[in-house]
Design an enzyme around this catalytic site. Structure first.
Site: not given
Ligand code: NAD
Length: 520
Positions: A264, A298
């Site tokens: 997602e 998002c």
């Molecule tokens: P992110 O990708 O930085 O982090 C998401 C999760 O992944 C966090 O729990 C983080 O700790 C973990 N993570 C980060 N790097 C990692 C790695 N190398 N290995 C394993 N886990 C890792 O995203 P964010 O900043 O927390 O959220 C914002 C993003 O999420 C935006 O791009 C937004 O559009 C998207 N988002 C999508 C939806 C959807 O339903 N499609 C909903 C909310 C947010």
């Protein structure tokens, strides 16, 4: 007796009756009615749980797997009971959720938290309870005539252990809504909340611990390294919500163990306004979607396209819409802060870059306030004349900044959308049904909303998920149940089977039959 059945029999639970009669205990009252927590109870309970290390998490996964085999798949009643337990725990900690998220953000509107974290998750539970029986039913399927009188059907089985990785922007809903559907499908679940919202991560852990044993649902909190180790675990399915760039890393890690993923992700969701649609209504709806959670959504409308001649009037309507929703920003508890300094700086850089490259920035600041960088509340802004050479049009904005473009023809706007990565959402404003259908069929996006913003997410009976760079797979509703379910095709042979007629040694009428069916 399976453990699932055993559980049901030992828990003739009064709470289920309470729910049925609409008397669900909520937050403070529920907290008061609970036995007083043991002194240091949290810390003691914590010590009993596996640590959030690669080894600790692998050990829990292994225990969950073994339990799946020994206990068997939970039946309908056991799954309903799990949903009830989760609902009660969320309601009990409702105020804790509000406080934790606001602490993590600096300020998060209480109303936004209750709407987007608590209510949406509870709606998912309600919808699931209403449909679970039907979703779990085996589905009869057509049987090839040559195999008759055999019978075919699809059996629905839990996948096993599901991993959930959640982001910070709606930290409770995006951790617990996948949990709802994974539990409904009969799985055990491990959750990794975001480290950027640590207080909320704690409350998620508490909600889960209050409702479930560690071998049913477990939460692992910690820094970046916990996420990395978590994503490498050999789950039966992994649902990740987060950025497109991290999504690629997650998919690579999952591929090592051939773990199927639901991603997602994010992206730039366009809003397109037609020639005749009311600018006042469009501005109200677009600003509402943009400024909910200060744009950290998002599916927030990322940028707008509208007829060239209407841009100026639209900007004025946006000013009026913001003034009506947020007469002030600084002390307004309903205007949410940017989650941390890094994201605040990222947004400030988009503005500086756009201005440097010739864009015009318009502030939507009804009371003409100065907002301190410390509060991380950011003045909503419109960017006019943004180009693809500017970072504000390259990256997902994820904040209260709205580039507004003028188009010469609708085709131009559609062509722009289609020549960029497929978005998570598309918003189209028009009262002409045939043009609406044209735009919907000519563009591909994860979801779409006509004449409004965001609301399609909250429809539990519709699948939610991206396409291409905005994600793969979906959840919510029946599709959520199916994402975490193995649909096993089963053929039941009949004792009157005639299949022998088409088995070796091939003699008799088989040649004639084959000539008829596939030609000479
Ligand atoms: P992110 O990708 O930085 O982090 C998401 C999760 O992944 C966090 O729990 C983080 O700790 C973990 N993570 C980060 N790097 C990692 C790695 N190398 N290995 C394993 N886990 C890792 O995203 P964010 O900043 O927390 O959220 C914002 C993003 O999420 C935006 O791009 C937004 O559009 C998207 N988002 C999508 C939806 C959807 O339903 N499609 C909903 C909310 C947010």
């Amino acid at each position: 007796m399976s453990e699932a059945v055993e559980n049901q029999e030992t828990q003739k639970d009064p709470e289920t009756h309470e729910r049925a009669s609409g008397k669900v205990a909520t937050d403070d009252k529920a907290e008061a009615s609970q036995p007083a927590p043991k002194k240091n109870g949290g810390a003691e309970a914590r010590a009993e749980r596996a640590p959030a290390t690669a080894e600790g998490m692998a050990a829990v996964l292994e225990r969950m797997r073994k339990k799946n085999v020994s206990a068997g798949a939970p039946d309908y009643d056991a799954r309903m009971k799990n949903l009830d337990k989760l609902e009660r725990s969320i309601l009990k900690h409702k105020e804790g959720i509000v406080r934790a998220i606001s602490t993590d953000f600096g300020n998060r509107s209480r109303h936004e938290t209750l709407l987007a974290e608590v209510l949406t998750t509870l709606n998912g539970i309600k919808h699931t309870r209403a449909h679970l029986h039907e979703w779990m039913e085996p589905e009869p399927r057509e049987t090839w005539w040559a195999a008759l009188p055999a019978r075919c059907e699809i059996l629905k089985q839990p996948l096993g252990v599901v991993g959930v990785i959640a982001p910070w922007n709606y930290p409770v809903n995006l951790a617990l809504a996948p949990l709802v559907y994974a539990l409904a499908a009969g799985n055990r679940v491990m959750i990794k909340p975001s480290e950027l919202t640590p207080k909320t991560a704690e409350i998620i852990d508490t909600i889960v611990r209050d409702a479930f044993a560690e071998d049913e649902v477990a939460v692992f909190n910690g820094g970046f390294e916990v996420g990395v180790a978590f994503s490498k675990l050999p789950f039966d399915h992994l649902l990740f919500t987060g950025s497109t760039s991290v999504g690629k890393i997650i998919m690579r890690a999952a591929a090592e163990n051939l773990v199927p993923v639901t991603l997602e992700l994010g992206g730039k969701s366009p809003a397109i306004v037609s020639e005749n649609y009311s600018l006042k209504a469009a501005a109200e709806k677009i600003m509402r979607g943009k400024l909910f959670n200060a744009g950290q959504t998002c599916i927030a409308p990322d940028y707008v396209f509208l007829p060239k001649g209407r841009v100026e009037a639209f900007v004025e309507e946006c000013k009026a819409a913001v003034a009506a929703m947020y007469p002030t920003l600084a002390d307004n508890p309903d205007y949410t802060s940017i989650v941390n300094g890094r994201h605040y700086d990222r947004l400030a850089k988009y503005l500086a870059d756009a201005e440097d490259k010739g864009a015009k920035i318009v502030e939507l600041n009804p009371a003409k306030e100065e907002l301190s960088a410390e509060s991380r509340k950011m003045i909503p802004r419109i960017v006019l004349g943004a180009t693809d050479a500017m970072t504000v049009m390259e990256d997902e904005i994820f904040g209260p900044i709205l580039p507004v473009h003028g188009y010469g023809s609708m085709e131009e706007a559609i062509e722009y959308v289609n020549s960029h990565p497929r978005p998570l959402a598309l918003y189209y404003f028009d009262n002409d049904d045939s043009r609406v259908q044209e735009v919907l069929t000519k563009t591909t996006s994860g979801g779409a909303c006509v004449n409004d913003t965001l609301l399609h997410f909250a429809q539990e009976d519709m699948p939610f998920g991206g396409v291409g760079p905005s994600g793969m797979g979906q959840y919510h509703g029946r599709e959520g149940f199916e994402t975490f379910t193995k649909k096993k095709g089963v053929l039941y042979q009949s004792r009157f089977s005639g299949v022998k007629a088409i088995a070796a040694p091939y003699k008799g009428t088989i040649d004639m039959g084959l000539r008829l069916l596939v030609g000479k």
